[in-house]
Scaffold this motif. Structure first.
Motif, short mmCIF file in Angstrom:
data_model
loop_
_atom_site.label_atom_id
_atom_site.label_comp_id
_atom_site.label_asym_id
_atom_site.label_seq_id
_atom_site.Cartn_x
_atom_site.Cartn_y
_atom_site.Cartn_z
N ASN A 70 59.78 -11.94 56.77
CA ASN A 70 59.38 -10.94 57.76
C ASN A 70 58.24 -11.53 58.59
O ASN A 70 57.11 -11.64 58.10
CB ASN A 70 58.94 -9.65 57.06
N CYS A 71 58.53 -11.91 59.84
CA CYS A 71 57.52 -12.52 60.70
C CYS A 71 56.47 -11.51 61.16
O CYS A 71 55.34 -11.88 61.47
CB CYS A 71 58.18 -13.15 61.92
N SER A 72 56.81 -10.23 61.19
CA SER A 72 55.87 -9.20 61.63
C SER A 72 54.75 -8.98 60.62
O SER A 72 53.60 -8.78 61.00
CB SER A 72 56.61 -7.88 61.87
N THR A 73 55.11 -9.01 59.33
CA THR A 73 54.11 -8.77 58.29
C THR A 73 53.72 -10.03 57.54
O THR A 73 52.87 -9.98 56.66
CB THR A 73 54.64 -7.73 57.28
N ALA A 74 54.36 -11.16 57.84
CA ALA A 74 54.13 -12.45 57.18
C ALA A 74 54.35 -12.35 55.68
O ALA A 74 53.53 -12.80 54.88
CB ALA A 74 52.74 -12.98 57.50
N GLU A 75 55.47 -11.73 55.29
CA GLU A 75 55.80 -11.57 53.88
C GLU A 75 57.22 -12.04 53.62
O GLU A 75 58.10 -11.90 54.47
CB GLU A 75 55.68 -10.10 53.46
N TRP A 76 57.45 -12.57 52.43
CA TRP A 76 58.79 -12.97 52.01
C TRP A 76 59.55 -11.73 51.55
O TRP A 76 58.99 -10.80 50.98
CB TRP A 76 58.73 -13.98 50.88
N ILE A 77 60.88 -11.76 51.76
CA ILE A 77 61.75 -10.67 51.33
C ILE A 77 62.79 -11.26 50.37
O ILE A 77 63.53 -12.15 50.73
CB ILE A 77 62.47 -10.01 52.53
N GLY A 78 62.79 -10.79 49.16
CA GLY A 78 63.77 -11.25 48.18
C GLY A 78 63.42 -12.62 47.61
O GLY A 78 62.32 -13.13 47.76
N ASP A 79 64.43 -13.23 46.95
CA ASP A 79 64.26 -14.53 46.30
C ASP A 79 65.04 -15.59 47.07
O ASP A 79 65.86 -15.28 47.95
CB ASP A 79 64.76 -14.46 44.86
N TRP A 80 64.80 -16.85 46.71
CA TRP A 80 65.55 -17.96 47.31
C TRP A 80 67.00 -17.88 46.83
O TRP A 80 67.28 -17.64 45.66
CB TRP A 80 64.94 -19.30 46.92
N ILE A 81 67.94 -18.08 47.76
CA ILE A 81 69.36 -18.02 47.47
C ILE A 81 69.94 -19.40 47.72
O ILE A 81 69.72 -20.02 48.77
CB ILE A 81 70.07 -16.99 48.40
N LEU A 82 70.74 -19.90 46.76
CA LEU A 82 71.39 -21.20 46.91
C LEU A 82 72.52 -21.10 47.92
O LEU A 82 73.43 -20.28 47.78
CB LEU A 82 71.92 -21.68 45.56
N VAL A 83 72.45 -21.92 48.96
CA VAL A 83 73.49 -21.91 49.99
C VAL A 83 74.53 -22.97 49.66
O VAL A 83 75.73 -22.74 49.76
CB VAL A 83 72.89 -22.16 51.40
N GLY A 84 74.13 -24.14 49.33
CA GLY A 84 75.10 -25.19 49.02
C GLY A 84 74.49 -26.54 48.86
O GLY A 84 73.37 -26.83 48.94
#
Length: 84
Positions: A70-84
């Motif tokens: 979230n660039c507005s609040t400078a906070e991460w949302i959720g966990d890291w997700i493996l893409v590939g």
């Protein structure tokens, strides 16, 4: 002569009807808000209606991960997700 009077009377009635509509419509059409107009844009404060959320990516040992940020609040949302 009667035909001329009928045309003149119908023209007068049409003109009176049009004029009455024009006069009455002025009372109906009024602005919803009659506040002062803001002319100086430097005084305006803009606040977004929704947050600016973007995907962030990272590479760990050749594996690609993504996570919402979230660039507005400078906070991460959720966990890291493996893409590939």
């Amino acid at each position: 002569m009667k035909h001329y009077r009928k045309k003149l009377l119908s023209l007068f009635c049409a003109a009176a009807f049009t004029l009455s509509i024009a006069i009455n419509s002025g009372a109906v059409v009024t602005p919803f808000w009659e506040g002062p107009l803001q002319t100086n844009n430097s005084d305006a404060i803009v606040s977004p209606l929704s947050d600016n959320i973007v995907w962030r990516f990272k590479d760990v040992n050749g594996k690609l991960y993504k996570r919402l940020y979230n660039c507005s609040t400078a906070e991460w949302i959720g966990d890291w997700i493996l893409v590939g």
